[in-house]
Design a protein around this motif. Structure first.
Motif, PDB file in Angstrom:
ATOM      1  N   VAL A  97     -18.827  18.367  19.664  1.00 16.72           N
ATOM      2  CA  VAL A  97     -18.851  18.559  21.117  1.00 16.72           C
ATOM      3  C   VAL A  97     -18.400  17.284  21.825  1.00 16.72           C
ATOM      4  O   VAL A  97     -17.567  17.308  22.730  1.00 16.72           O
ATOM      5  N   LEU A  98     -18.945  16.139  21.352  1.00 15.97           N
ATOM      6  CA  LEU A  98     -18.562  14.873  21.970  1.00 15.97           C
ATOM      7  C   LEU A  98     -17.093  14.559  21.772  1.00 15.97           C
ATOM      8  O   LEU A  98     -16.404  14.105  22.692  1.00 15.97           O
ATOM      9  N   ALA A  99     -16.605  14.809  20.549  1.00 21.04           N
ATOM     10  CA  ALA A  99     -15.209  14.503  20.243  1.00 21.04           C
ATOM     11  C   ALA A  99     -14.278  15.332  21.122  1.00 21.04           C
ATOM     12  O   ALA A  99     -13.286  14.819  21.661  1.00 21.04           O
ATOM     13  N   GLY A 137     -10.769  15.839  25.660  1.00 17.93           N
ATOM     14  CA  GLY A 137     -10.483  16.486  26.942  1.00 17.93           C
ATOM     15  C   GLY A 137     -10.275  15.453  28.035  1.00 17.93           C
ATOM     16  O   GLY A 137      -9.355  15.566  28.866  1.00 17.93           O
ATOM     17  N   LEU A 138     -11.088  14.403  28.029  1.00 19.17           N
ATOM     18  CA  LEU A 138     -10.927  13.333  29.026  1.00 19.17           C
ATOM     19  C   LEU A 138      -9.578  12.657  28.859  1.00 19.17           C
ATOM     20  O   LEU A 138      -8.904  12.340  29.845  1.00 19.17           O
ATOM     21  N   PRO A 140     -12.552  20.540  28.491  1.00 21.79           N
ATOM     22  CA  PRO A 140     -12.742  20.680  27.051  1.00 21.79           C
ATOM     23  C   PRO A 140     -13.256  22.065  26.704  1.00 21.79           C
ATOM     24  O   PRO A 140     -14.108  22.615  27.414  1.00 21.79           O
ATOM     25  N   GLU A 141     -12.738  22.647  25.661  1.00 19.68           N
ATOM     26  CA  GLU A 141     -13.285  23.917  25.185  1.00 19.68           C
ATOM     27  C   GLU A 141     -13.358  23.927  23.679  1.00 19.68           C
ATOM     28  O   GLU A 141     -12.557  23.298  22.986  1.00 19.68           O
ATOM     29  N   LEU A 149     -13.767  26.517  20.491  1.00 22.25           N
ATOM     30  CA  LEU A 149     -13.686  27.891  20.012  1.00 22.25           C
ATOM     31  C   LEU A 149     -13.740  28.886  21.163  1.00 22.25           C
ATOM     32  O   LEU A 149     -14.479  29.865  21.137  1.00 22.25           O
ATOM     33  N   GLY A 150     -12.990  28.583  22.205  1.00 19.93           N
ATOM     34  CA  GLY A 150     -12.884  29.502  23.331  1.00 19.93           C
ATOM     35  C   GLY A 150     -13.972  29.343  24.375  1.00 19.93           C
ATOM     36  O   GLY A 150     -13.964  30.030  25.394  1.00 19.93           O
ATOM     37  N   LYS A 151     -14.933  28.463  24.125  1.00 16.01           N
ATOM     38  CA  LYS A 151     -15.998  28.297  25.108  1.00 16.01           C
ATOM     39  C   LYS A 151     -15.853  26.967  25.827  1.00 16.01           C
ATOM     40  O   LYS A 151     -15.721  25.916  25.190  1.00 16.01           O
ATOM     41  N   LYS A 152     -15.888  27.038  27.164  1.00 14.36           N
ATOM     42  CA  LYS A 152     -15.753  25.810  27.947  1.00 14.36           C
ATOM     43  C   LYS A 152     -17.002  24.947  27.773  1.00 14.36           C
ATOM     44  O   LYS A 152     -18.127  25.429  27.891  1.00 14.36           O
ATOM     45  N   LEU A 153     -16.781  23.665  27.480  1.00 18.08           N
ATOM     46  CA  LEU A 153     -17.911  22.749  27.374  1.00 18.08           C
ATOM     47  C   LEU A 153     -18.136  22.141  28.748  1.00 18.08           C
ATOM     48  O   LEU A 153     -17.253  21.502  29.312  1.00 18.08           O
ATOM     49  N   GLU A 154     -19.332  22.363  29.269  1.00 17.86           N
ATOM     50  CA  GLU A 154     -19.610  21.882  30.622  1.00 17.86           C
ATOM     51  C   GLU A 154     -20.633  20.755  30.591  1.00 17.86           C
ATOM     52  O   GLU A 154     -21.118  20.380  29.521  1.00 17.86           O
TER      53      GLU A 154
END
Lengths: 218, 591
Positions: free
Chosen positions: B414-416, B421-422, B428-429, B431-436
Motif C-alpha cells: 500500500v505504501l509503495a 502514485g505521488l 494510487p490504486e 488491484l482496481g481499488k483506489k487507495l485513499e
C-alpha cells in the motif's frame, strides 16, 4: 460490542481452547510419542549408549574427555562446568569480547602443547571455539587428524590403525550434499576402548534399544 | 563460500519454489469454509464439534470490528490460560524434575511472548518448564498464534478481493480450519520424521549417564566469607528429556521459534542432522511462501503473487549471501592467535551445520518471524549479526511469519503504491481499488507505532541501570544486544543476542509490552484496512493503472522495504554492528 456479546466471545474462546487443545496439545503429541516409541525406540529416548548395562552417554550429545588416550570434544559453555546436557547453550560472547579472546588464547596454547603441533600448523577453529548448544557431539575431520598421533601414542596403537577408526566414525555430508563432514567423538572413543578391551578379552559395548537402535550410516 | 554451500542454496531454492504452488492451492481450500480436503473423514467431526460448542450464530461472517474483537478476546483468554498454568506449574502433573512456579514477571513475559507468536524466551526450557507447561501452556499458542496470523492475512486478502461488503469471513471458522486441516496434519508427519532423525519424544525424567572419562573441575566455593577454589569430581552427566519432536514441528511450521531446550535448534535433540536442519528451514518459510500464491489466486492476479514472491526471494538471497560471506571469513582476532580461518567463525556454531547452514538458518528465521536459531547470533561477526537485525528492521516480512508476513508485506505494498502514485501524480490504486487517505493512514500507523516503541525502549534501556545491567557483552556489542532484543520483540520474531539477561522484572515487563504492541497495533490497523478495502467498488484496470506485477513493481517493493527499514533504524544500527565492524577491521580493540 456490548457486554452480552463480549461474554459470548469469551465463552467461545474457552470452548475452542479446550476442544482444539485436547487435539493439538493432547492427542497430537501422544500419537507422535506412540509412533516414536514403537518405530524409533532408541532415538525417541535420546540415542543413549549402554556399556555393560550402564548408560554412558548419548551418541547425539557431547561429554567431556580430558585423558590423553581419548579424542577431545569441542569446548562447551553449557551449564556451569560445561557439557551440561540439562542446561544447553553457547558462550554468547561477541566477536570483540576480551573474555572470548583470552579463553581462545588459552585453548590454542593447550591444544598446541598436548598435540605437539608445529608452529606452522594452524589450529582448527572448532577445536578452540564453544559450540552453539554446548553439546556438539562432533569435531571436524581435521581436528580429529591432529589429535590422532597423541591418542595413538597413549594407546600404544599404530597411527595408521587409528586413522582407520577416524574414517569409520566420520559422517559424510547427508545425502551427499547436506551439512559438513564430521567425527562423532563419543562413539569413536568407545570403539577405541572396546578394541583395547578386545585385545585383553573383555566384553563389548552396544547401543541401547531394540532393532531400531542402529545409527544411520554416513 | 564453498561449492557445497552453493549447491545447498540452489537445492533449497528449488524445493521452496516447488512447494509454493501446492501449498497455496491447499490454503485456498482450507481458508474457504466450504472447501473440501482429504482429511475430512477424520477431522470434520472435530470441526463440527467446535462449531456446535460455540454456537452456530458465532460462525457467521464478521465485519472488521467483529473479527478484531474475536482475535483480541481469544488471545487474551489464551494468554491468561498460559499465565495461570505457568504460575501453578508445581501443582500440575508431568513435572518429573519438580520445577517450581514460574515467577510473575517471567510468566507475563512468556505468556505475551507465546500469544503473540514471538516466542522470546527469558528462560532456559530444560531448566524451567515442566513437560505440561511446554506441551500445553506453550505449544497451544504455537498452533493458535500461527492460525490467528493466517486468519488475519486471509481476512485482508478477502478485503482486497471482495467489493461493496463489510464482511471479511469468520474468525472462529478460519482459526479452527487452519489448526485442523493445515497445521495438525503437516506437524504429525513432520514430527515423526524428526524422531526418525534423532529428535526425542518421551515423558521420562532426565537420564543420568556415567561418563566414560570422569574428570575434575575447579569451582569457587565460599566458606566463612572467603572464596576458595575447590576441586569437584564430575562422573555423571544429567541428560534432559521430554516430548521435543512434536513441539519442534509446530515451532518451525508456525514460525513460533520457542525452543524446548535452551539451545533451540542448535540442540542435537531438536535438530539432530543436516537433513532435519534442511526440513526445519524449509518448514519455516513454506507457509509464508505459499500465502503469496494464495493471494494471487484469490485476487485473480497470479502474477501479482509471484512478483511479491520474487521481491521476497531477492531480499532473502541478499541476506543469505551477506551473512554467509561475513561468517565464512573467520574472526580476525582469533586468526591472529593461530586459529585457522578455513571453517569460518565457529564460535556458537555446530560442526554438523557449519557456517553455511548457520547463515542460511539465521536469514530464514529472521526474514520470517520465526526466531528459532541453530547457532548463537550473539557470537556472529558484526556484519553477520547485522543481517538478522536488518531483516527484522524490514518487519520480518520476507516470506514472513505465517500470515503476519503477508499482511505486513501488503502494508508495504500500500505504501509503495502510494509513493509511486505521488511520484507520477496519479491517484494510487491497488488491484482496481483506489487507495485513499484512510488506507494510507492505517498502513503508516502499523509501521510507525511499533518502530517508535522499539527505539524508545532501546533508548530507555541504554540510560537505565537495569537496562545496562542485562548486557552480556560490552562496547558497541552490548548496545547491539539491547537493540536486538527490542527489535526482535516488536517484530514478534523471538531470536536474540542471547548474552543479554532479560529475566529481570523491568526487562520482562518492557519486552512483554513491546511484543503485545508489535502484534496487536499491527493486526488491528490491518483489519481496519481490510474492512475499508472490502467496501470499495473495484474499477476496471486501465492503461493508466500502475501495474502490480513485473520488474518495476518488484523493485518498487524492495526499495520501499529497504528504505523504510534503513531510514528508521540506520542511526541505531550504526552505533551497534556498523561501528563494531570498523573497530574489528581497523583496530585491535577488545571489550
Amino acid at each position: 460490542m456490548n457486554i452480552k456479546s463480549l461474554i459470548q466471545e469469551m465463552r467461545a474462546s474457552v470452548a475452542v481452547i479446550f476442544i482444539l487443545g485436547l487435539v493439538l496439545c493432547g492427542a497430537y503429541p501422544l500419537v507422535v510419542w506412540g509412533i516414536g516409541q514403537i518405530a524409533f525406540h532408541n532415538r525417541a529416548n535420546g540415542s543413549l549408549i549402554e556399556v555393560n548395562g550402564k548408560v554412558v552417554g548419548s551418541s547425539l550429545l557431547a561429554q567431556n574427555f580430558t585423558g590423553k588416550q581419548y579424542f577431545h570434544p569441542r569446548p562447551s559453555a553449557a551449564g556451569t562446568y560445561g557439557y551440561d546436557a540439562a542446561d544447553s547453550g553457547g558462550s554468547n560472547l561477541g566477536p570483540l569480547s576480551k573474555e572470548l579472546y583470552d579463553e581462545v588464547k588459552a585453548r590454542v596454547k593447550a591444544y598446541r602443547a598436548e598435540n605437539n603441533l608445529a608452529p606452522s600448523v594452524k589450529v582448527p577453529a572448532d577445536a578452540v571455539t564453544a559450540s552453539a548448544s554446548g553439546l556438539d557431539p562432533n569435531i571436524s575431520v581435521r581436528n580429529a587428524e591432529l589429535q590422532a598421533p597423541r591418542v595413538a601414542q597413549a594407546r600404544g596403537m599404530p597411527v595408521a590403525e587409528l586413522r582407520n577408526y577416524i574414517s569409520k566414525f566420520t559422517t559424510g555430508r547427508q545425502l551427499g550434499f547436506l551439512g559438513e563432514p564430521r567425527v562423532n567423538v563419543l562413539r569413536l572413543n568407545l570403539a577405541l576402548d572396546q578394541s583395547n578391551k578386545q585385545k585383553t578379552g573383555n566384553s563389548i559395548g552396544t547401543e541401547a534399544g531394540g532393532p531400531n537402535g542402529r545409527r544411520q550410516g554416513p | 563460500m564453498h561449492a557445497m554451500g552453493w549447491i545447498q542454496l540452489a537445492v533449497f531454492t528449488v524445493v521452496l519454489l516447488a512447494v509454493t504452488k501446492p501449498l497455496g492451492l491447499y490454503l485456498v481450500r482450507v481458508l474457504d469454509p466450504e472447501g473440501r480436503t482429504y482429511l475430512e473423514p477424520v477431522l470434520k467431526p472435530v470441526e463440527r464439534l467446535v462449531y456446535t460448542c460455540i454456537g452456530a450464530e458465532r460462525t457467521r461472517e464478521q465485519d472488521w470490528k467483529g473479527y478484531a474483537a474475536s482475535v483480541i478476546v481469544f488471545s487474551l483468554i489464551g494468554a491468561l490460560f498460559t499465565y495461570a498454568l505457568l504460575r501453578l506449574q508445581q501443582f500440575l502433573p508431568l513435572n518429573p524434575q519438580h520445577f517450581g512456579a514460574v515467577s510473575p514477571d517471567l510468566s507475563f513475559n512468556t505468556a505475551s511472548s507465546f500469544t503473540t507468536n514471538t516466542n522470546w524466551q527469558n528462560y532456559g526450557g530444560e531448566t524451567t518448564m515442566s513437560y505440561l507447561s511446554q506441551m500445553v501452556a506453550l505449544a497451544s499458542h504455537n498452533f493458535f498464534s500461527a492460525a490467528i496470523g493466517i486468519s488475519v492475512a486471509a481476512a485482508l486478502v478477502r478485503g482486497i478481493a471482495r467489493q461493496k461488503t463489510k464482511l471479511l469471513g469468520n474468525f472462529w471458522v478460519d482459526l479452527t480450519r487452519v489448526c485442523l486441516y493445515l497445521l495438525l496434519p503437516i506437524c504429525l508427519v513432520y514430527a515423526v520424521f524428526l524422531v526418525s532423525q534423532g529428535a526425542i519424544q518421551n515423558f521420562k525424567p532426565y537420564a543420568t549417564a556415567h561418563v566414560v572419562d570422569p574428570y575434575s573441575v575447579q569451582i569457587p566455593e565460599k566458606t566463612a566469607g572467603k572464596t576458595a577454589m575447590v576441586k569437584k569430581e564430575i562422573a555423571t552427566q544429567s541428560i534432559a528429556m521430554g516430548p521435543v519432536a512434536s513441539q519442534e514441528a509446530i515451532k518451525d511450521l508456525g514460525t513460533n521459534g520457542g525452543g524446548f531446550m535452551n539451545a533451540n535448534s542448535a540442540h542435537p535433540y531438536e535438530n539432530p542432522t543436516p537433513l532435519s536442519n534442511f526440513i526445519e528451514m524449509l518448514s519455516i518459510v513454506a507457509i509464508g511462501s505459499g500465502l503469496t500464491y494464495y493471494l494471487g489466486r484469490m485476487v485473480g492476479n497470479q502474477k501479482h503473487g509471484w512478483s511479491l514472491w520474487s521481491a521476497m526471494f531477492i531480499l532473502f538471497l541478499a541476506g543469505v549471501m551477506i551473512c554467509w560471506w561475513s561468517e565464512s571469513r573467520g574472526n580476525p582476532r582469533l586468526t591472529a592467535l593461530g586459529v585457522s580461518s578455513h571453517q569460518g567463525n565457529m564460535e556458537g556454531k555446530e560442526a554438523r551445520f557449519g557456517v553455511f547452514n548457520s547463515a542460511l538458518f539465521a536469514t530464514v528465521t529472521t526474514d520470517t518471524s520465526c526466531g528459532a536459531v541453530n547457532s548463537m547470533f550473539d557470537s556472529y561477526l558484526p556484519i553477520g549479526g547485522l543481517v538478522p537485525l536488518f531483516n527484522m528492521h524490514m518487519g520480518c516480512n520476507v516470506f514472513g511469519g505465517v500470515g503476519s508476513g503477508l499482511y505486513g508485506m501488503l502494508i508495504f505494498v500500500v505504501l509503495a503504491i502510494f509513493l509511486a502514485g505521488l511520484m507520477i501524480g496519479r491517484t494510487p490504486e491497488y488491484l482496481g481499488k483506489k487507495l485513499e487517505s484512510y488506507d494510507v493512514k492505517v498502513s503508516v500507523l502499523a509501521i510507525l507505532i511499533p518502530s517508535a516503541l522499539a527505539l524508545g525502549f532501546t533508548a530507555l534501556a541504554c540510560v537505565t541501570k537495569w537496562g545496562l545491567a542485562g548486557r552480556g557483552n560490552f562496547g558497541p556489542h552490548g548496545f547491539s544486544e539491547i537493540l536486538y532484543a527490542f527489535t526482535s520483540c516488536i517484530n514478534n520474531n523471538g531470536s536474540a543476542f542471547a548474552g543479554l539477561n532479560g529475566n529481570t522484572p523491568p526487562y520482562n515487563t518492557t519486552l512483554g509490552l513491546t511484543m503485545l504492541v508489535g502484534r496487536y497495533f499491527v493486526m488491528v490497523p490491518v483489519l481496519a484496512l481490510a474492512g475499508n478495502l472490502a467496501q470499495k467498488k473495484a474499477v476496471p484496470v486501465s492503461s493508466g493503472s500502475m501495474p502490480v506485477s513485473g520488474v518495476t513493481f518488484t523493485l518498487l517493493i524492495i526499495g520501499t522495504l529497504v528504505i523504510i527499514g534503513a531510514l528508521t533504524f540506520f542511526p541505531a544500527v550504526s552505533l551497534g554492528p556498523i561501528v563494531e565492524h570498523f573497530l574489528m577491521v581497523n583496530s585491535t580493540k577488545l571489550f
